[in-house]
Scaffold this motif. Structure first.
Motif, PDB file in Angstrom:
ATOM      1  N   GLU A 113       0.847  -1.178   0.000  1.00 44.31           N
ATOM      2  CA  GLU A 113       0.000   0.000   0.000  1.00 44.31           C
ATOM      3  C   GLU A 113       0.890   1.236   0.000  1.00 44.31           C
ATOM      4  OE1 GLU A 113      -2.210   0.213   3.613  1.00 44.31           O
ATOM      5  OE2 GLU A 113      -0.446  -0.044   4.873  1.00 44.31           O
ATOM      6  N   ARG A 114       0.310   2.398  -0.163  1.00 42.77           N
ATOM      7  CA  ARG A 114       1.092   3.627  -0.141  1.00 42.77           C
ATOM      8  C   ARG A 114       1.612   3.846   1.285  1.00 42.77           C
ATOM      9  NH1 ARG A 114      -0.769   9.740  -2.060  1.00 42.77           N
ATOM     10  NH2 ARG A 114       1.324  10.668  -1.901  1.00 42.77           N
ATOM     11  N   LEU A 115       2.929   3.768   1.464  1.00 45.78           N
ATOM     12  CA  LEU A 115       3.533   3.916   2.775  1.00 45.78           C
ATOM     13  C   LEU A 115       3.924   5.357   3.058  1.00 45.78           C
ATOM     14  CD1 LEU A 115       5.835   0.745   2.829  1.00 45.78           C
ATOM     15  CD2 LEU A 115       3.557   1.025   3.836  1.00 45.78           C
ATOM     16  N   LEU A 116       4.409   6.078   2.040  1.00 44.35           N
ATOM     17  CA  LEU A 116       4.840   7.462   2.197  1.00 44.35           C
ATOM     18  C   LEU A 116       3.835   8.378   1.515  1.00 44.35           C
ATOM     19  CD1 LEU A 116       7.470   5.912   2.914  1.00 44.35           C
ATOM     20  CD2 LEU A 116       8.732   7.756   1.811  1.00 44.35           C
ATOM     21  N   LYS A 117       3.263   9.291   2.290  1.00 43.00           N
ATOM     22  CA  LYS A 117       2.291  10.229   1.729  1.00 43.00           C
ATOM     23  C   LYS A 117       2.975  11.377   1.001  1.00 43.00           C
ATOM     24  CE  LYS A 117      -0.699   7.676   3.823  1.00 43.00           C
ATOM     25  NZ  LYS A 117      -1.369   6.600   3.047  1.00 43.00           N
ATOM     26  N   ASP A 118       4.181  11.724   1.473  1.00 41.71           N
ATOM     27  CA  ASP A 118       4.945  12.812   0.869  1.00 41.71           C
ATOM     28  C   ASP A 118       6.287  12.236   0.449  1.00 41.71           C
ATOM     29  OD1 ASP A 118       6.071  15.166   0.071  1.00 41.71           O
ATOM     30  OD2 ASP A 118       6.303  16.007   2.075  1.00 41.71           O
ATOM     31  N   VAL A 119       6.563  12.211  -0.846  1.00 43.71           N
ATOM     32  CA  VAL A 119       7.757  11.539  -1.353  1.00 43.71           C
ATOM     33  C   VAL A 119       8.673  12.546  -2.024  1.00 43.71           C
ATOM     34  CG1 VAL A 119       8.630   9.623  -2.737  1.00 43.71           C
ATOM     35  CG2 VAL A 119       6.321   9.513  -1.802  1.00 43.71           C
ATOM     36  N   PRO A 120       9.688  13.071  -1.297  1.00 42.15           N
ATOM     37  CA  PRO A 120      10.675  13.923  -1.967  1.00 42.15           C
ATOM     38  C   PRO A 120      11.540  13.081  -2.881  1.00 42.15           C
ATOM     39  CG  PRO A 120      11.322  13.502   0.301  1.00 42.15           C
ATOM     40  CD  PRO A 120       9.963  12.902   0.126  1.00 42.15           C
ATOM     41  N   GLU A 121      11.672  13.486  -4.134  1.00 41.13           N
ATOM     42  CA  GLU A 121      12.390  12.679  -5.111  1.00 41.13           C
ATOM     43  C   GLU A 121      13.880  12.951  -5.125  1.00 41.13           C
ATOM     44  OE1 GLU A 121      10.548  12.617  -8.973  1.00 41.13           O
ATOM     45  OE2 GLU A 121       8.620  13.190  -8.105  1.00 41.13           O
ATOM     46  N   ALA A 122      14.315  14.074  -4.508  1.00 41.03           N
ATOM     47  CA  ALA A 122      15.732  14.403  -4.496  1.00 41.03           C
ATOM     48  C   ALA A 122      16.017  15.295  -3.302  1.00 41.03           C
ATOM     49  CB  ALA A 122      16.137  15.108  -5.796  1.00 41.03           C
ATOM     50  N   ALA A 123      17.301  15.367  -2.939  1.00 45.05           N
ATOM     51  CA  ALA A 123      17.686  16.208  -1.815  1.00 45.05           C
ATOM     52  C   ALA A 123      17.451  17.673  -2.151  1.00 45.05           C
ATOM     53  CB  ALA A 123      19.152  15.979  -1.471  1.00 45.05           C
ATOM     54  N   THR A 124      16.712  18.383  -1.293  1.00 46.05           N
ATOM     55  CA  THR A 124      16.428  19.808  -1.507  1.00 46.05           C
ATOM     56  C   THR A 124      16.466  20.512  -0.161  1.00 46.05           C
ATOM     57  OG1 THR A 124      14.066  19.335  -1.336  1.00 46.05           O
ATOM     58  CG2 THR A 124      14.994  19.433  -3.548  1.00 46.05           C
ATOM     59  N   GLY A 125      17.628  21.044   0.204  1.00 43.17           N
ATOM     60  CA  GLY A 125      17.743  21.763   1.462  1.00 43.17           C
ATOM     61  C   GLY A 125      17.529  20.855   2.654  1.00 43.17           C
ATOM     62  N   GLU A 126      16.396  21.063   3.352  1.00 35.74           N
ATOM     63  CA  GLU A 126      16.122  20.284   4.548  1.00 35.74           C
ATOM     64  C   GLU A 126      15.523  18.921   4.221  1.00 35.74           C
ATOM     65  OE1 GLU A 126      13.710  22.583   7.138  1.00 35.74           O
ATOM     66  OE2 GLU A 126      15.195  24.155   7.429  1.00 35.74           O
ATOM     67  N   ALA A 127      15.146  18.701   2.975  1.00 34.58           N
ATOM     68  CA  ALA A 127      14.552  17.419   2.587  1.00 34.58           C
ATOM     69  C   ALA A 127      15.592  16.567   1.876  1.00 34.58           C
ATOM     70  CB  ALA A 127      13.348  17.647   1.675  1.00 34.58           C
ATOM     71  N   ALA A 128      15.467  15.284   2.005  1.00 34.32           N
ATOM     72  CA  ALA A 128      16.349  14.349   1.304  1.00 34.32           C
ATOM     73  C   ALA A 128      15.509  13.194   0.811  1.00 34.32           C
ATOM     74  CB  ALA A 128      17.453  13.849   2.229  1.00 34.32           C
ATOM     75  N   ALA A 129      15.893  12.632  -0.313  1.00 40.58           N
ATOM     76  CA  ALA A 129      15.169  11.483  -0.830  1.00 40.58           C
ATOM     77  C   ALA A 129      15.285  10.319   0.149  1.00 40.58           C
ATOM     78  CB  ALA A 129      15.725  11.084  -2.189  1.00 40.58           C
ATOM     79  N   PRO A 130      14.193   9.605   0.417  1.00 38.10           N
ATOM     80  CA  PRO A 130      14.276   8.431   1.287  1.00 38.10           C
ATOM     81  C   PRO A 130      15.240   7.393   0.721  1.00 38.10           C
ATOM     82  CG  PRO A 130      11.993   9.072   0.925  1.00 38.10           C
ATOM     83  CD  PRO A 130      12.826   9.871  -0.037  1.00 38.10           C
ATOM     84  N   VAL A 131      15.700   6.491   1.576  1.00 40.20           N
ATOM     85  CA  VAL A 131      16.609   5.426   1.170  1.00 40.20           C
ATOM     86  C   VAL A 131      16.068   4.093   1.634  1.00 40.20           C
ATOM     87  CG1 VAL A 131      18.641   6.920   1.194  1.00 40.20           C
ATOM     88  CG2 VAL A 131      18.015   5.649   3.262  1.00 40.20           C
ATOM     89  N   ILE A 132      16.577   3.042   1.037  1.00 38.35           N
ATOM     90  CA  ILE A 132      16.243   1.676   1.457  1.00 38.35           C
ATOM     91  C   ILE A 132      17.527   1.011   1.912  1.00 38.35           C
ATOM     92  CG2 ILE A 132      15.328  -0.560   0.753  1.00 38.35           C
ATOM     93  CD1 ILE A 132      13.740   0.946  -1.440  1.00 38.35           C
ATOM     94  N   GLU A 133      17.600   0.651   3.184  1.00 36.69           N
ATOM     95  CA  GLU A 133      18.733  -0.095   3.721  1.00 36.69           C
ATOM     96  C   GLU A 133      18.347  -1.562   3.803  1.00 36.69           C
ATOM     97  OE1 GLU A 133      21.851   0.913   4.817  1.00 36.69           O
ATOM     98  OE2 GLU A 133      21.478   2.890   3.984  1.00 36.69           O
ATOM     99  N   VAL A 134      19.283  -2.449   3.468  1.00 42.61           N
ATOM    100  CA  VAL A 134      18.987  -3.877   3.405  1.00 42.61           C
ATOM    101  C   VAL A 134      20.016  -4.662   4.192  1.00 42.61           C
ATOM    102  CG1 VAL A 134      18.757  -5.877   1.868  1.00 42.61           C
ATOM    103  CG2 VAL A 134      17.861  -3.667   1.153  1.00 42.61           C
ATOM    104  N   ASP A 135      19.558  -5.633   4.986  1.00 44.67           N
ATOM    105  CA  ASP A 135      20.473  -6.575   5.611  1.00 44.67           C
ATOM    106  C   ASP A 135      20.037  -7.995   5.254  1.00 44.67           C
ATOM    107  OD1 ASP A 135      18.394  -7.226   7.445  1.00 44.67           O
ATOM    108  OD2 ASP A 135      19.089  -5.711   8.864  1.00 44.67           O
ATOM    109  N   ARG A 136      20.468  -8.980   6.027  1.00 44.42           N
ATOM    110  CA  ARG A 136      20.252 -10.370   5.619  1.00 44.42           C
ATOM    111  C   ARG A 136      18.805 -10.829   5.710  1.00 44.42           C
ATOM    112  NH1 ARG A 136      24.589 -13.494   4.687  1.00 44.42           N
ATOM    113  NH2 ARG A 136      26.647 -12.657   5.208  1.00 44.42           N
ATOM    114  N   SER A 137      17.956 -10.109   6.428  1.00 42.25           N
ATOM    115  CA  SER A 137      16.580 -10.571   6.565  1.00 42.25           C
ATOM    116  C   SER A 137      15.537  -9.476   6.414  1.00 42.25           C
ATOM    117  CB  SER A 137      16.383 -11.258   7.923  1.00 42.25           C
ATOM    118  OG  SER A 137      16.659 -10.363   8.982  1.00 42.25           O
TER     119      SER A 137
END
Length: 415
Positions: free
Chosen positions: A350-374
């Motif tokens: 489902e839509r998890l993020l209501k506000d999605v900044p697509e690139a870094a702009t001052g105080e905003a930064a694009a979200p990231v996905i961190e991944v580990d083994r599970s």
């Protein structure tokens, strides 16, 4: 901060610390021969005050550039730790243990107190107290790369300095003020690898070439290589991957000999779709990079092969590799899963993020996905939360961490 749980916690690792330590001790004894190509052996990674565990001790470092607030989220306990406020922070990176809060006047170092030492056939997991580790010199555009022995800061003008890892571990005032300077300048970050340092040098407008230095800065090898417009790097089990205009260079060490192998895209790729920023699970040999607005490059380092996977508009992407899906945050605010072999979409949330900044702009930064083994982790700055995703179960949301800051910056340590 509270945690909303959808499932039971992760199953603890089955192997005991005692068995791992015993196995490692025997292997380290075998590697200690002066004639061994693996000598000196990889350090266990233990430091005074640390505790060894039987499972990965993952933590998330979080930052809000707007307020300067920072936090550490312990993914084992779910506890949120307050850390010092840092004004002017524009980026956050990590080497797996230390968090580097980059700003205009330098880089603040935070010891997350969680790290992994990988011996190939087994690993050691450690945890310790979270603590401030000092300030690294280097202004805007400086990059930091580190391993178990050294930390290298490369400034925007290509100058590089080496800090012993022990200086960061001590966290003593002034310990990071005077690095050992490397000779020359470099066309990108200098990367520690295989007890050496890997850099790219360039003569004027000529393509960059690989140079291998020992830890004192002495040149020991210059494998034949050409890299036009270098940008992007990653360390894998197979070697160091360096992004180039026509694909990537793989720098590999075997029995003390370094080679550089080109892995071309295999097709014409416009400049707007070059692979310039790699993301992957530490230890994996499958890398991801945006491929323009609506696709993702996937590089299988073992097979020396690129694949372009068509997606929706990409905000962030990552994968655990080895049969796991490509996980993509798209501009619709949902996570999408794609099969790495076929490129077919296999799951969508489902839509998890209501506000999605697509690139870094001052105080905003694009979200990231961190991944580990599970698990995978997605930060939601506007919603002040982090989602934990079970990427092998149709991208199911396993836990939701509600926070007291906007986590615009996020990295995972302990891996």
């Amino acid at each position: 901060m509270f945690v909303r749980r959808n499932v039971t916690p992760l199953v603890p690792a089955l192997l005991s610390v005692a068995l791992l330590s015993a196995a490692c001790a025997g292997q380290d004894d075998a590697k200690s021969s002066p004639n061994s190509a693996s000598s000196p052996a990889t350090p266990h990674g233990y430091v005074e005050g640390a505790t060894e565990a039987a499972e990965q001790q993952s933590r998330l470092l979080l930052g809000d550039p707007g307020t300067g607030d920072t936090r550490v989220l312990d993914l084992i306990t779910g506890k949120l730790h307050d850390t010092a406020r840092r004004a002017g922070v524009t980026a956050l990176t990590t080497d797996g243990r230390f968090g580097y809060f980059h700003g205009a006047d330098g880089t603040h170092v935070l010891d997350s107190g969680a790290w992994t030492v990988d011996h190939g056939d087994h690993v050691h997991y450690y945890s310790a107290k979270i603590k401030e580790a000092g300030e690294l010199p280097g202004g805007p555009g400086a990059s930091v790369r580190g391993d178990a022995g050294v930390t290298v800061v490369t400034t925007a003008d290509g100058r590089a300095g080496v800090h012993p890892r022990a200086d960061l571990e001590k966290g003593a005032p002034g310990a990071l003020d005077a690095p050992d300077r490397l000779p020359g300048t470099y066309a990108g970050p200098v990367v520690p690898y295989a007890e050496h340092l890997i850099g790219l040098t360039r003569d004027g407008d000529a393509p960059a070439k690989v140079v291998v230095l020992d830890r004192s800065g002495k040149r020991v090898a210059a494998p034949e290589s050409v890299c036009e417009d270098p940008k992007g790097d990653a360390v894998t089990r197979r070697g160091v991957v360096l992004g180039c205009a026509d694909g990537a260079l793989l720098v590999h060490e075997k029995d003390g000999t370094f080679t550089a192998e080109k892995i071309p895209f295999g097709e014409d790729v416009p400049k707007t779709a070059w692979a310039t920023e790699f993301r992957h699970r530490p230890g994996s040999t499958t890398l991801t990079a945006p491929a323009g607005a609506d696709a993702v490059h996937v590089l299988d380092v073992t097979e020396r092969a690129w694949k372009r996977i068509e997606t929706g508009p990409v905000v962030a992407a990552n994968t655990a590799g080895e049969g796991s899906p490509l996980v993509v945050l798209e501009t619709d605010g949902a996570l999408h899963g794609y099969d790495l072999s076929t490129g077919k979409e296999t799951a969508v949330t489902e839509r998890l993020l209501k506000d999605v900044p697509e690139a870094a702009t001052g105080e905003a930064a694009a979200p990231v996905i961190e991944v580990d083994r599970s698990r995978a982790y997605l930060n939601d700055p506007a919603g002040k939360r982090v989602y934990e995703i079970d990427y092998n179960d149709d991208l199911r949301v396993a836990r939701t961490f509600d926070l007291d800051i906007r986590p615009s910056l996020m990295v995972e340590t302990g891996r």
